[in-house]
Write a protein that holds these residues in place. Sequence first.
Motif, PDB file in Angstrom:
ATOM      1  N   TYR A  28       0.878  -1.123   0.041  1.00 54.42           N
ATOM      2  CA  TYR A  28       0.148  -0.054   0.094  1.00 54.42           C
ATOM      3  C   TYR A  28       0.876   1.330   0.071  1.00 54.42           C
ATOM      4  CZ  TYR A  28      -4.232  -2.822   0.811  1.00 54.42           C
ATOM      5  OH  TYR A  28      -5.280  -3.798   0.518  1.00 54.42           O
ATOM      6  N   SER A  29       1.927   1.258   0.268  1.00 56.48           N
ATOM      7  CA  SER A  29       2.956   2.346   0.155  1.00 56.48           C
ATOM      8  C   SER A  29       3.884   2.351  -0.827  1.00 56.48           C
ATOM      9  CB  SER A  29       4.038   2.363   1.439  1.00 56.48           C
ATOM     10  OG  SER A  29       4.737   1.133   1.575  1.00 56.48           O
ATOM     11  N   ALA A  81      -2.356  -6.509   5.592  1.00 57.24           N
ATOM     12  CA  ALA A  81      -3.603  -7.525   5.480  1.00 57.24           C
ATOM     13  C   ALA A  81      -4.720  -6.654   6.010  1.00 57.24           C
ATOM     14  CB  ALA A  81      -3.438  -8.780   6.529  1.00 57.24           C
ATOM     15  N   ALA A  82      -4.621  -5.985   7.095  1.00 67.69           N
ATOM     16  CA  ALA A  82      -5.741  -5.076   7.549  1.00 67.69           C
ATOM     17  C   ALA A  82      -6.387  -4.239   6.695  1.00 67.69           C
ATOM     18  CB  ALA A  82      -5.461  -4.645   8.845  1.00 67.69           C
ATOM     19  N   LYS A  83      -5.402  -3.669   5.839  1.00 67.33           N
ATOM     20  CA  LYS A  83      -5.825  -2.635   4.786  1.00 67.33           C
ATOM     21  C   LYS A  83      -6.829  -3.436   3.666  1.00 67.33           C
ATOM     22  CE  LYS A  83      -2.300   0.697   5.547  1.00 67.33           C
ATOM     23  NZ  LYS A  83      -0.811   1.464   5.162  1.00 67.33           N
ATOM     24  N   SER A  94       4.328   0.680  -7.208  1.00 70.36           N
ATOM     25  CA  SER A  94       5.023   0.078  -8.322  1.00 70.36           C
ATOM     26  C   SER A  94       5.378  -1.266  -8.361  1.00 70.36           C
ATOM     27  CB  SER A  94       6.498   0.702  -8.265  1.00 70.36           C
ATOM     28  OG  SER A  94       7.228   0.461  -7.136  1.00 70.36           O
ATOM     29  N   LYS A  95       4.857  -1.818  -6.974  1.00 72.35           N
ATOM     30  CA  LYS A  95       4.999  -3.438  -6.761  1.00 72.35           C
ATOM     31  C   LYS A  95       4.063  -4.257  -7.294  1.00 72.35           C
ATOM     32  CE  LYS A  95       8.120  -3.036  -2.491  1.00 72.35           C
ATOM     33  NZ  LYS A  95       8.276  -3.355  -1.232  1.00 72.35           N
ATOM     34  N   GLY A  96       3.059  -3.506  -7.671  1.00 73.05           N
ATOM     35  CA  GLY A  96       1.922  -4.156  -8.679  1.00 73.05           C
ATOM     36  C   GLY A  96       0.764  -4.785  -7.643  1.00 73.05           C
ATOM     37  N   THR A  97       0.127  -5.569  -8.329  1.00 74.86           N
ATOM     38  CA  THR A  97      -1.182  -6.198  -7.373  1.00 74.86           C
ATOM     39  C   THR A  97      -1.176  -7.727  -7.348  1.00 74.86           C
ATOM     40  OG1 THR A  97      -2.410  -6.134  -9.518  1.00 74.86           O
ATOM     41  CG2 THR A  97      -2.552  -4.035  -8.319  1.00 74.86           C
ATOM     42  N   PHE A  98      -2.174  -8.144  -6.395  1.00 68.85           N
ATOM     43  CA  PHE A  98      -2.401  -9.487  -6.361  1.00 68.85           C
ATOM     44  C   PHE A  98      -3.858  -9.443  -6.415  1.00 68.85           C
ATOM     45  CE2 PHE A  98      -2.678  -8.372  -1.972  1.00 68.85           C
ATOM     46  CZ  PHE A  98      -3.561  -9.480  -1.328  1.00 68.85           C
ATOM     47  N   LYS A  99      -4.385 -10.924  -6.460  1.00 73.99           N
ATOM     48  CA  LYS A  99      -5.918 -11.158  -6.503  1.00 73.99           C
ATOM     49  C   LYS A  99      -6.201 -11.823  -5.248  1.00 73.99           C
ATOM     50  CE  LYS A  99      -5.825 -12.028 -11.477  1.00 73.99           C
ATOM     51  NZ  LYS A  99      -5.895 -12.599 -12.670  1.00 73.99           N
ATOM     52  N   GLN A 100      -7.218 -11.077  -4.667  1.00 70.36           N
ATOM     53  CA  GLN A 100      -7.521 -11.852  -3.384  1.00 70.36           C
ATOM     54  C   GLN A 100      -8.998 -12.479  -3.512  1.00 70.36           C
ATOM     55  OE1 GLN A 100      -7.199  -8.835  -0.110  1.00 70.36           O
ATOM     56  NE2 GLN A 100      -7.443 -10.474   1.411  1.00 70.36           N
ATOM     57  N   ARG A 101      -9.302 -13.568  -2.896  1.00 69.41           N
ATOM     58  CA  ARG A 101     -10.559 -14.295  -2.993  1.00 69.41           C
ATOM     59  C   ARG A 101     -11.391 -13.937  -1.936  1.00 69.41           C
ATOM     60  NH1 ARG A 101     -11.294 -20.847  -2.945  1.00 69.41           N
ATOM     61  NH2 ARG A 101     -12.999 -20.949  -4.507  1.00 69.41           N
ATOM     62  N   VAL A 102     -12.697 -13.666  -2.282  1.00 70.21           N
ATOM     63  CA  VAL A 102     -13.725 -13.348  -1.262  1.00 70.21           C
ATOM     64  C   VAL A 102     -14.986 -14.270  -1.594  1.00 70.21           C
ATOM     65  CG1 VAL A 102     -15.128 -11.546  -0.445  1.00 70.21           C
ATOM     66  CG2 VAL A 102     -12.725 -11.204  -0.821  1.00 70.21           C
ATOM     67  N   TRP A 155       7.912 -11.186   0.449  1.00 71.70           N
ATOM     68  CA  TRP A 155       7.615 -11.524   1.722  1.00 71.70           C
ATOM     69  C   TRP A 155       7.758 -10.564   2.867  1.00 71.70           C
ATOM     70  CZ3 TRP A 155       5.401 -16.022   2.745  1.00 71.70           C
ATOM     71  CH2 TRP A 155       5.716 -16.890   1.749  1.00 71.70           C
ATOM     72  N   ASN A 156       8.378  -9.146   2.492  1.00 71.32           N
ATOM     73  CA  ASN A 156       8.171  -8.086   3.248  1.00 71.32           C
ATOM     74  C   ASN A 156       6.962  -7.416   3.239  1.00 71.32           C
ATOM     75  OD1 ASN A 156      10.744  -8.032   4.760  1.00 71.32           O
ATOM     76  ND2 ASN A 156      11.805  -7.916   2.663  1.00 71.32           N
ATOM     77  N   THR A 157       6.272  -7.719   2.251  1.00 64.98           N
ATOM     78  CA  THR A 157       4.828  -7.285   2.169  1.00 64.98           C
ATOM     79  C   THR A 157       3.732  -7.833   3.147  1.00 64.98           C
ATOM     80  OG1 THR A 157       4.267  -8.065   0.287  1.00 64.98           O
ATOM     81  CG2 THR A 157       5.420  -6.035   0.135  1.00 64.98           C
ATOM     82  N   LEU A 158       4.145  -9.054   3.510  1.00 62.57           N
ATOM     83  CA  LEU A 158       3.179 -10.084   4.350  1.00 62.57           C
ATOM     84  C   LEU A 158       3.332  -9.405   5.749  1.00 62.57           C
ATOM     85  CD1 LEU A 158       1.009 -12.026   4.619  1.00 62.57           C
ATOM     86  CD2 LEU A 158       2.922 -13.742   4.644  1.00 62.57           C
TER      87      LEU A 158
END
Length: 439
Positions: free
Chosen positions: A72-73, A146-148, A76-84, A138-141
Amino acid sequence: MKLTHLFYTLLFALSIVGCKSTQQVVTTTSTQDISNFEKLKSIKNVISVEKREPSSHFDENYEIWFEQPIDYSDASKGTFKQRVFLGFENQNLPVIVELKGYGIGSEKAGELASHYNANQLSIEHRYFNNSRPEQIDWNTLTIENAAKDQTTIINAIRDAIYPNAKFVTTGISKGCQTTMAHRRFFPNNVDASVCYVGPLNYQREDPRVYQFLKNVATKADRDKVEAFQKLCFENRAALLHMMKDEGVKKNMSWEFGVEKAIDYTILEYSFAFWQWGIPISNIPSQDVSVENMYKHLIDVVGYGFFEEKAVDDLQPYFWAALTQQGIYGYETAPFKNYLNTDSIYKFDWAFPEGITKDYDLNAMKEIKSYLDISAEKILFIYGEYDAWSSTAVELTDTAKNRELYKFVKPKGDHRTRINSFSSENQQSIYKIIDGWIAN
């Protein structure tokens, strides 16, 4: 002619007004009749919606994929897909938000949604199961990222379908940790929370676990557990041979080697035994065959915590535990004669290959501070004999004033839920939640 002209002029004007009125009614009705499917598709960062067969009491079920920032900061690191998953019942009923600590196991209604015939929104945790990108930074985990994720999804679903409904987050075990972290970063994002059997560790290997295992239940029961572990170490060679054979049969391997795997499995036995509420009567006698000894050991511990493919699937869990959320280790002093050491066995080997990170001492302490000082409307459920209760949330004297509650099931284990309690206690628990979701 003038009167005739005036008559037609008025008639034309009335017809225009009538058309406008009709158009407005049609537009309003059309807006109200937009399907939930269309509302979900219209959400800005939703990239896929699939209507599924209804399950549980829900009238409609949806699988939704959100496109979320990896960091979120740093866009440039891009995106991932989150399942709901969304189980829709009624737009005015409460929405129970199941914050998963791992992946989504089922789209069926959980305990709270079932009890209230409510809506249910299930959010898979970033980087688990289907919400795992091919390459993980891994440093973005982190618990904050996750809360965001969760707040973005909750806000979007609320705005699209449930603008007037009450929202209650809930989570089990690591999901409870996830729920606490979400409230710490976004305390007003939902109306209340119900947390099940979740630890709040203050060190990477929290020593309170060792004290718990030395005091849980009765001395006679604890002695039986330790005696079985010692019996396993005495028969280690035979058990190791069986584990090697099972590895070949089931195509299993252990990154840190099968020799270490059998030791860790025996050491894990006491934690797993109390976590899952295994009856004392299930512990084999000292004259048990080696085959039955191995069977009981694996029945209790399983392969899913140390085997290589399982560890890969659980890699996000281990990363979170080793960097922020904490875990435990194994005291070896009682087994020093077998292991030739009394050092704590740790989970350093569970870091992703080629990367390690120091444990963040502040992450869980900040959650503790939030719970101690300002948190409101959170209810905690624990089992007395569950090994994870060793690091359970402790409430302060002011907690009740802020509607924080804790219920502990006597002799309960990690499967303790509200329906595990007596009828009287269940009524007390649901009376609290009733007050939170009342309109």
